[in-house]
Enzyme design. Structure first.
Site, PDB file in Angstrom:
ATOM      1  N   GLU A 101       0.746  -1.339   0.008  1.00  0.00           N
ATOM      2  CA  GLU A 101       0.058  -0.085  -0.169  1.00  0.00           C
ATOM      3  C   GLU A 101       0.805   1.198   0.091  1.00  0.00           C
ATOM      4  O   GLU A 101       0.554   2.221   0.854  1.00  0.00           O
ATOM      5  CB  GLU A 101      -1.008   0.095   1.331  1.00  0.00           C
ATOM      6  CG  GLU A 101      -1.935  -0.993   1.108  1.00  0.00           C
ATOM      7  CD  GLU A 101      -3.003  -1.047   2.265  1.00  0.00           C
ATOM      8  OE1 GLU A 101      -4.220  -1.033   1.895  1.00  0.00           O
ATOM      9  OE2 GLU A 101      -2.526  -1.074   3.587  1.00  0.00           O
TER      10      GLU A 101
HETATM   11  C1  ACM Z   1      -2.224  -5.147   4.215  1.00  0.00           C
HETATM   12  O1  ACM Z   1      -3.209  -5.451   4.535  1.00  0.00           O
HETATM   13  N1  ACM Z   1      -1.912  -3.947   3.632  1.00  0.00           N
HETATM   14  C2  ACM Z   1      -1.240  -6.017   4.033  1.00  0.00           C
END
Ligand code: ACM
Length: 673
Positions: A317
């Site tokens: 992310e």
């Molecule tokens: C995640 O849930 N961003 C690894």
């Protein structure tokens, strides 16, 4: 005639196998099990001996097992601590071990357990296998009116997958040492062997760092693990045959690092610890040498501190916003022919990998790090779906599955249980399947605090542990739930707090008033699922209260599940269940008046009053429907219209919780229709 005889024999064997699964409470289910006749009865003289060559950690482990047996039975066993000297071949239970195990990936964890009327023999290649076998032995304990016993049984067992983990996010909410320790005990009890420790996030940097002390001093609100505490937990885990994989999540999810070291970010500071939940912009600057000098010294220290071969670098992310806006980074990308942010992150990963390799570690990261030219010893942790895992395996990368095991999302146990790292319809070749090492349940900590974190992890993680350990064809959901209840209860002896803390939380919610009527409601509601709690107009911060009804309610509420099943069985022809359904509905119907009195004394409960009313109205609807079914009468048009409208209302959530018996009443109504 002979054929008939064989057939009869075959049926008896089948019945026997069936009986085994119905009468034993093992979770995970062993690979091979055959039940015999009779019992090994535990008496006051019960003792344990350990022979062969084991790591010395097995002696305190066996001593703890002895105490757990003693605690459950009230029997005063004569043995003090089990030691290297406890080798008497006259002992009731003899554990024989060939060699010390290494707490590393792919170590042998197999064992065999032979219980006869007067002897228990547990054999294992390594002490890790012996630990897994001892947990099986503890789960085998039963009793009748007068005795505690282990049924005569022979078990051969080994895990299906070598990497069976639980991840705990100790960042979004800090999880003190005792939370980690009790969960390590529970982890070992269900034969998991990896503790993945999520240690850095936007909301907190949780490890004492000697090279860069501003990380923990400024990035943690004082809530971090000292290196002495880390070492204590590492020993605690190793003593239970559990690997510890630390995760330092970079280059994104990294706000807390920049509070002390803003010069490493991709935009100028100052930075403060993030207090909200979500994906945030702060990201390491991968284009300056200072970043790598920093990580070299940082990982040198952390690679020495944490003994496992693997270091988790997160990598998930990264939204790229800071990179997009930074002219110097954009110039760097052009000069180096990097077209996308993913290309830039790849460059960053490679530099980090070189550092980890220098310090003797292999790399693991979330599936975003997958790129074609990584060395083949990198492990990919798939969280966005099973495709990344399959893609990794096809390219010859090892992977573990976490997609489908996000226990923070409040989904049902059977959903997680039936999710398989290598499903029956997997398109992978047998050779590719070998690259799937297993999986991990992930306990993200936006909505949990030490008080209720156990209630999200347990008991569902025990069912996930079975998926990772037991043969793939062990998939009977009803039998899983039957055994899950038992395991959940047994985990309390290890300090797991899900059951007892709920009682305390309800007491606080009622302002020390009567809790019974609130419990009746809480038993049939669940926190809203997936990511909906983020999107409710309630603005959460890390310091918000996590003490409301939604925090005391548990995922996969057992009472609601039992009622849904009762209705299903009734509608499938078990007419005798009518009275149980009616009794339950009457109880719920009458609960509302009592609960309203309690709510008057405790404003925090006001938000769930509509749910209580809906439970009452649902119960009335259910009872009316039962009467119609009795009389084989079709419901009237306007009753149906009003009921359909009400059922829509009853599906609404209040206080971020939802009633979990609406579907059952709906089925009754549909049948009457
Ligand atoms: C995640 O849930 N961003 C690894």
């Amino acid at each position: 005639m002979k054929r008939l005889l064989y057939l009869a024999l075959f049926i008896i064997i089948l019945a026997g196998a069936n009986m085994t699964s119905q009468t034993l409470n093992l979770m995970p289910v062993p690979e091979k099990i055959s039940s015999g006749n009779g019992k090994f009865i535990l008496t006051h003289s019960f003792d344990i001996a350990i022979t062969g060559k084991a790591d010395k950690r097995i002696y305190p482990y066996a001593t703890r097992v002895l105490r757990r047996l003693s605690g459950r039975t009230g029997l005063f066993f004569p043995q003090d601590n089990i030691t290297e000297k406890s080798t008497a071949d006259t002992a009731d239970c003899i554990i024989s071990i060939e060699q010390p195990g290494k707490v590393l990936l792919n170590e042998d964890e197999s064992y065999s357990l032979q219980v006869s009327k007067n002897k228990i023999l547990l054999k294992a290649k390594t002490d890790l296998g012996a630990m897994r076998g001892m947990e099986t032995l503890l789960q085998l304990l039963q009793n009748d009116e007068s005795t505690y016993f282990i049924p005569v049984v022979t078990i051969q067992d080994k895990p299906r997958f070598p990497w069976r983990g639980l991840m705990i996010d100790a960042c979004r909410h800090f999880m003190p040492v005792e939370v980690i320790k009790r969960n390590l005990d529970a982890t070992a009890a269900v034969k998991l062997n990896v503790f993945h420790w999520h240690l850095s996030e936007d909301q907190g940097f949780r490890v004492e760092c000697k090279a860069f002390p501003k990380l923990h001093q400024l990035g943690s609100d004082g809530l971090y693990y000292t290196q002495a505490q880390i070492k204590e937990i590492l020993v605690y885990a190793e003593d239970r045959g559990i690997r510890v994989i630390p995760e330092f999540d970079i280059p994104g999810h990294s706000t807390s690092w920049f509070v002390g070291y803003p010069e490493l970010a991709s935009a100028s500071g100052p930075y403060t610890i993030e207090r909200q939940w979500g994906v945030f912009d702060p990201t390491f600057n991968p284009t300056i040498e200072e970043t790598y000098k920093f990580f070299d010294a940082f990982f040198k220290e952390m690679c020495e501190l944490f003994p496992d071969e693997y270091m988790h670098i997160g990598g998930d992310e990264n939204n790229g916003h800071q990179w997009n806006k930074n002219e110097q980074i954009q110039k760097f990308m052009k000069e180096n022919g990097l077209k996308t942010n993913h290309d830039l992150q790849t460059l960053f990963n490679k530099r980090i990998l070189a550092i980890l390799t220098k310090y003797g570690k292999k790399m693991i990261g979330w599936d975003e790090i997958l790129q074609p030219d990584l060395p083949k010893n990198v492990v990919i942790q798939s969280w966005r779906g099973t495709e990344a895992l399959a893609k990794a395996a096809q390219q010859g990368y090892m992977g573990i599955l976490s997609s489908g095991y996000y226990i923070d999302l409040n989904q049902s146990t059977d959903y997680h249980y039936l999710n398989d790292p290598v499903p029956a319809d997997s398109k992978l070749s047998d050779a590719e399947k070998k690259f799937v090492l297993g999986g991990e349940a992930t306990m993200w900590a936006e909505f949990v605090v030490p008080e209720n974190v156990d209630s999200r992890i347990w008991p569902r993680t025990a069912a996930i542990a079975e998926r990772f350990w037991s043969p793939a064809n062990v998939r009977d959901v009803d039998d899983m739930y039957r055994r899950l209840d038992r395991v959940n209860f047994q985990l309390e002896e290890l300090g797991i707090t899900n059951t007892k803390n709920q009682e305390m939380m309800l007491r606080r919610l009622t302002n020390n008033g009567e809790t019974a009527s609130l419990k009746t409601l809480v038993d049939v509601i669940e926190p809203v699922k997936i990511y909906t709690r983020h999107n409710y107009g309630v603005k959460y911060y890390s310091y918000s209260p996590y003490t409301r009804v939604v925090d005391a309610a548990v995922p996969d509420a057992p009472e609601a599940r039992k009622f849904r099943k009762l209705v299903d069985e009734f509608l499938n022809g078990k007419k005798e269940l009518r009275k149980d359904i009616a009794a339950q509905l009457n109880l719920w119907k009458n609960n509302h008046e009592k609960l309203v009195q309690t709510i008057k004394l405790s404003p925090i409960l006001k938000e769930i009053e509509p749910l209580s009313l809906n439970l009452k109205l649902l119960s009335e609807t259910g009872l009316e429907t039962l009467s119609l079914l009795d009389k084989k009468q079709k419901p009237k048009e306007d009753w149906l219209k009003a009921t359909d409208k009400f059922l829509l209302e009853a599906k609404k959530s209040y206080g971020q919780t939802e009633l979990m018996i609406v579907s059952a009443v709906e089925k009754l109504v549909k049948t009457a229709k």
